[in-house]
Scaffold this motif. Structure first.
Motif, PDB file in Angstrom:
ATOM      1  N   VAL A  37       0.835  -1.201   0.000  1.00 38.20           N
ATOM      2  CA  VAL A  37       0.000   0.000   0.000  1.00 38.20           C
ATOM      3  C   VAL A  37       0.874   1.256   0.000  1.00 38.20           C
ATOM      4  CG1 VAL A  37      -1.829  -1.244   1.196  1.00 38.20           C
ATOM      5  CG2 VAL A  37      -0.189   0.094   2.533  1.00 38.20           C
ATOM      6  N   GLU A  38       0.282   2.361  -0.414  1.00 41.89           N
ATOM      7  CA  GLU A  38       1.024   3.616  -0.483  1.00 41.89           C
ATOM      8  C   GLU A  38       1.209   4.243   0.894  1.00 41.89           C
ATOM      9  OE1 GLU A  38       2.609   4.812  -3.056  1.00 41.89           O
ATOM     10  OE2 GLU A  38       1.914   3.134  -4.283  1.00 41.89           O
ATOM     11  N   THR A  69      -4.134   3.319   5.521  1.00 48.41           N
ATOM     12  CA  THR A  69      -4.850   2.099   5.167  1.00 48.41           C
ATOM     13  C   THR A  69      -5.153   1.268   6.409  1.00 48.41           C
ATOM     14  OG1 THR A  69      -3.804   2.092   2.995  1.00 48.41           O
ATOM     15  CG2 THR A  69      -4.817   0.039   3.712  1.00 48.41           C
ATOM     16  N   LYS A  70      -4.228   1.257   7.354  1.00 39.85           N
ATOM     17  CA  LYS A  70      -4.485   0.571   8.626  1.00 39.85           C
ATOM     18  C   LYS A  70      -5.719   1.156   9.300  1.00 39.85           C
ATOM     19  CE  LYS A  70      -2.088   1.658  12.233  1.00 39.85           C
ATOM     20  NZ  LYS A  70      -0.982   1.826  13.207  1.00 39.85           N
ATOM     21  N   GLN A  71      -5.815   2.473   9.349  1.00 37.76           N
ATOM     22  CA  GLN A  71      -6.974   3.110   9.974  1.00 37.76           C
ATOM     23  C   GLN A  71      -8.246   2.811   9.199  1.00 37.76           C
ATOM     24  OE1 GLN A  71      -6.888   4.765  12.979  1.00 37.76           O
ATOM     25  NE2 GLN A  71      -9.107   4.483  12.744  1.00 37.76           N
ATOM     26  N   PHE A  72      -8.140   2.758   7.881  1.00 38.62           N
ATOM     27  CA  PHE A  72      -9.294   2.403   7.043  1.00 38.62           C
ATOM     28  C   PHE A  72      -9.849   1.044   7.464  1.00 38.62           C
ATOM     29  CE2 PHE A  72     -10.987   0.081   3.402  1.00 38.62           C
ATOM     30  CZ  PHE A  72     -11.896   0.978   2.848  1.00 38.62           C
ATOM     31  N   TYR A  73      -8.956   0.075   7.662  1.00 41.56           N
ATOM     32  CA  TYR A  73      -9.402  -1.260   8.053  1.00 41.56           C
ATOM     33  C   TYR A  73      -9.892  -1.308   9.502  1.00 41.56           C
ATOM     34  CZ  TYR A  73      -7.907  -3.433   3.700  1.00 41.56           C
ATOM     35  OH  TYR A  73      -7.805  -3.800   2.376  1.00 41.56           O
ATOM     36  N   VAL A  74      -9.265  -0.559  10.379  1.00 41.84           N
ATOM     37  CA  VAL A  74      -9.735  -0.486  11.765  1.00 41.84           C
ATOM     38  C   VAL A  74     -11.152   0.082  11.801  1.00 41.84           C
ATOM     39  CG1 VAL A  74      -9.400   0.697  13.981  1.00 41.84           C
ATOM     40  CG2 VAL A  74      -7.453  -0.348  12.816  1.00 41.84           C
ATOM     41  N   GLU A 102      -0.180  -5.545  10.916  1.00 40.42           N
ATOM     42  CA  GLU A 102      -0.715  -6.909  10.823  1.00 40.42           C
ATOM     43  C   GLU A 102      -2.009  -6.976  11.611  1.00 40.42           C
ATOM     44  OE1 GLU A 102       0.864 -10.836  12.883  1.00 40.42           O
ATOM     45  OE2 GLU A 102       2.177 -10.219  11.225  1.00 40.42           O
ATOM     46  N   PHE A 103      -3.009  -7.657  11.046  1.00 39.36           N
ATOM     47  CA  PHE A 103      -4.314  -7.742  11.682  1.00 39.36           C
ATOM     48  C   PHE A 103      -4.549  -9.127  12.287  1.00 39.36           C
ATOM     49  CE2 PHE A 103      -4.564  -4.501   8.417  1.00 39.36           C
ATOM     50  CZ  PHE A 103      -5.086  -3.437   9.131  1.00 39.36           C
ATOM     51  N   ALA A 104      -5.318  -9.154  13.349  1.00 40.21           N
ATOM     52  CA  ALA A 104      -5.626 -10.415  14.014  1.00 40.21           C
ATOM     53  C   ALA A 104      -6.536 -11.252  13.121  1.00 40.21           C
ATOM     54  CB  ALA A 104      -6.295 -10.146  15.355  1.00 40.21           C
ATOM     55  N   PRO A 105      -6.219 -12.522  12.929  1.00 43.25           N
ATOM     56  CA  PRO A 105      -7.067 -13.376  12.099  1.00 43.25           C
ATOM     57  C   PRO A 105      -8.274 -13.879  12.885  1.00 43.25           C
ATOM     58  CG  PRO A 105      -5.241 -14.654  12.931  1.00 43.25           C
ATOM     59  CD  PRO A 105      -5.024 -13.238  13.424  1.00 43.25           C
ATOM     60  N   GLY A 106      -9.313 -14.288  12.170  1.00 49.08           N
ATOM     61  CA  GLY A 106     -10.440 -14.928  12.826  1.00 49.08           C
ATOM     62  C   GLY A 106     -10.099 -16.377  13.133  1.00 49.08           C
ATOM     63  N   GLN A 107     -10.875 -17.001  13.993  1.00 51.65           N
ATOM     64  CA  GLN A 107     -10.584 -18.374  14.391  1.00 51.65           C
ATOM     65  C   GLN A 107     -10.610 -19.334  13.211  1.00 51.65           C
ATOM     66  OE1 GLN A 107     -13.319 -19.353  17.559  1.00 51.65           O
ATOM     67  NE2 GLN A 107     -12.117 -18.280  19.090  1.00 51.65           N
ATOM     68  N   SER A 108     -11.486 -19.062  12.233  1.00 49.87           N
ATOM     69  CA  SER A 108     -11.607 -19.968  11.089  1.00 49.87           C
ATOM     70  C   SER A 108     -10.863 -19.472   9.859  1.00 49.87           C
ATOM     71  CB  SER A 108     -13.091 -20.158  10.736  1.00 49.87           C
ATOM     72  OG  SER A 108     -13.673 -18.920  10.368  1.00 49.87           O
ATOM     73  N   ILE A 157      -5.793 -17.501   6.530  1.00 49.28           N
ATOM     74  CA  ILE A 157      -4.774 -16.565   6.071  1.00 49.28           C
ATOM     75  C   ILE A 157      -4.794 -15.299   6.921  1.00 49.28           C
ATOM     76  CG2 ILE A 157      -3.971 -15.161   4.126  1.00 49.28           C
ATOM     77  CD1 ILE A 157      -5.062 -17.224   2.244  1.00 49.28           C
ATOM     78  N   LYS A 158      -3.610 -14.829   7.285  1.00 48.33           N
ATOM     79  CA  LYS A 158      -3.465 -13.590   8.049  1.00 48.33           C
ATOM     80  C   LYS A 158      -3.257 -12.432   7.084  1.00 48.33           C
ATOM     81  CE  LYS A 158      -1.074 -13.876  11.793  1.00 48.33           C
ATOM     82  NZ  LYS A 158       0.075 -14.024  12.723  1.00 48.33           N
ATOM     83  N   LEU A 159      -3.813 -11.270   7.420  1.00 50.37           N
ATOM     84  CA  LEU A 159      -3.696 -10.080   6.578  1.00 50.37           C
ATOM     85  C   LEU A 159      -2.673  -9.111   7.161  1.00 50.37           C
ATOM     86  CD1 LEU A 159      -4.804  -8.301   4.220  1.00 50.37           C
ATOM     87  CD2 LEU A 159      -6.416  -7.358   5.891  1.00 50.37           C
ATOM     88  N   ALA A 160      -1.821  -8.559   6.283  1.00 48.05           N
ATOM     89  CA  ALA A 160      -0.832  -7.571   6.718  1.00 48.05           C
ATOM     90  C   ALA A 160      -0.645  -6.517   5.630  1.00 48.05           C
ATOM     91  CB  ALA A 160       0.501  -8.246   7.034  1.00 48.05           C
ATOM     92  N   LEU A 161      -0.165  -5.349   6.046  1.00 45.03           N
ATOM     93  CA  LEU A 161       0.093  -4.235   5.142  1.00 45.03           C
ATOM     94  C   LEU A 161       1.576  -3.903   5.145  1.00 45.03           C
ATOM     95  CD1 LEU A 161      -2.743  -1.809   6.334  1.00 45.03           C
ATOM     96  CD2 LEU A 161      -2.908  -3.578   4.563  1.00 45.03           C
ATOM     97  N   TYR A 162       2.103  -3.571   3.967  1.00 43.74           N
ATOM     98  CA  TYR A 162       3.515  -3.241   3.819  1.00 43.74           C
ATOM     99  C   TYR A 162       3.599  -2.139   2.769  1.00 43.74           C
ATOM    100  CZ  TYR A 162       8.498  -4.694   4.065  1.00 43.74           C
ATOM    101  OH  TYR A 162       9.855  -4.767   4.293  1.00 43.74           O
ATOM    102  N   LYS A 163       4.604  -1.281   2.845  1.00 44.63           N
ATOM    103  CA  LYS A 163       4.775  -0.265   1.818  1.00 44.63           C
ATOM    104  C   LYS A 163       4.970  -0.934   0.456  1.00 44.63           C
ATOM    105  CE  LYS A 163       5.681   3.696   2.148  1.00 44.63           C
ATOM    106  NZ  LYS A 163       4.866   4.945   1.936  1.00 44.63           N
TER     107      LYS A 163
END
Length: 221
Positions: free
Chosen positions: A131-132, A137-142, A158-164, A167-173
């Motif tokens: 992401v730019e 973008t982190k705040q957008f997802y929060v 990095e965002f906390a995954p759900g129990q099911s 795949i874990k979601l993360a943001l990087y430049k």
């Protein structure tokens, strides 16, 4: 008014599924089965225009260097191209391959030496979105209900995954991610990926599309 009637009971937003848009679903299904990641992703036919870097990678964390080599070899044998050969680094050992459909995969381990035989087991799968503006973008997802698990200023989140969620979601430049993968950051057109969510459909600031979806069933072999 009774406050209980106005309290939201909606489930928290999570990354529930990842669907890759590919030109040839049957060929992609065969590749991902041989690679060993078919239970983590869904596939969808698409002819959407896409050139250069699509702005994301899927990263596998495994137990040791021999297991990294095994996954890289399986991908190459099934038709993948090597973008960065597996090698040691300060943080461990890893390599990068590009699937025939264009999706980039990174396979890595924090271990620099093998302590047990190679396996076909995957410890973790992370979807890294380039992401730019990581903070924005982190705040957008929060604001849409995702929970931050780790955050390093404007470099990584990095965002906390759900129990099911598999795949874990993360943001990087974006430019940093492209450099890490060994490709140019330039790219236009479709990201060729759709993210499933427990909430309603939306598109993030970098154009990654989310849609309401249940976790994908395992892809038939």
């Amino acid at each position: 008014m009774d406050m209980a009637t106005t309290t939201s009971t909606a489930a928290p937003t999570i990354l529930a599924s990842v669907t890759l848009e590919v030109a040839e679903p049957e060929a992609a299904r065969s590749f991902y089965g041989a690679f060993g990641v078919d239970t983590y992703i869904g596939l969808r036919a698409s002819e959407a225009r896409s050139t250069g870097f699509r702005g994301f990678t899927l990263a596998l964390t495994v137990s040791g260097p021999a297991t990294v080599d095994g996954f890289v070899a399986a991908a190459v044998d099934a038709g993948a191209a090597v973008l960065k050969p597996a090698t040691k680094s300060l943080w461990g050992y890893g390599g990068v391959v590009q699937a025939p459909d264009g999706t980039i995969w990174k396979i890595a381990t924090s271990a620099k030496k093998d302590t047990k035989p190679a396996t076909r087991e995957i410890d973790e799968v992370v979807l890294l979105l380039g992401v730019e503006d990581v903070k924005a973008t982190k705040q957008f997802y929060v604001d849409r209900g995702l929970t931050v698990a780790k955050s390093f200023g404007g470099k990584y989140a990095e965002f906390a995954p759900g129990q099911s969620s598999p795949i874990k979601l993360a943001l990087y430049k974006r430019h940093a991610l492209a450099k890490d993968l060994g490709v140019s950051a330039d790219g236009t057109g479709s990201h060729r990926i759709v993210l499933g969510t427990t909430a309603g459909a939306f598109t993030d600031p970098d154009g990654f599309a989310w849609e309401a979806a249940a976790p994908p069933a395992p892809t038939p072999s």
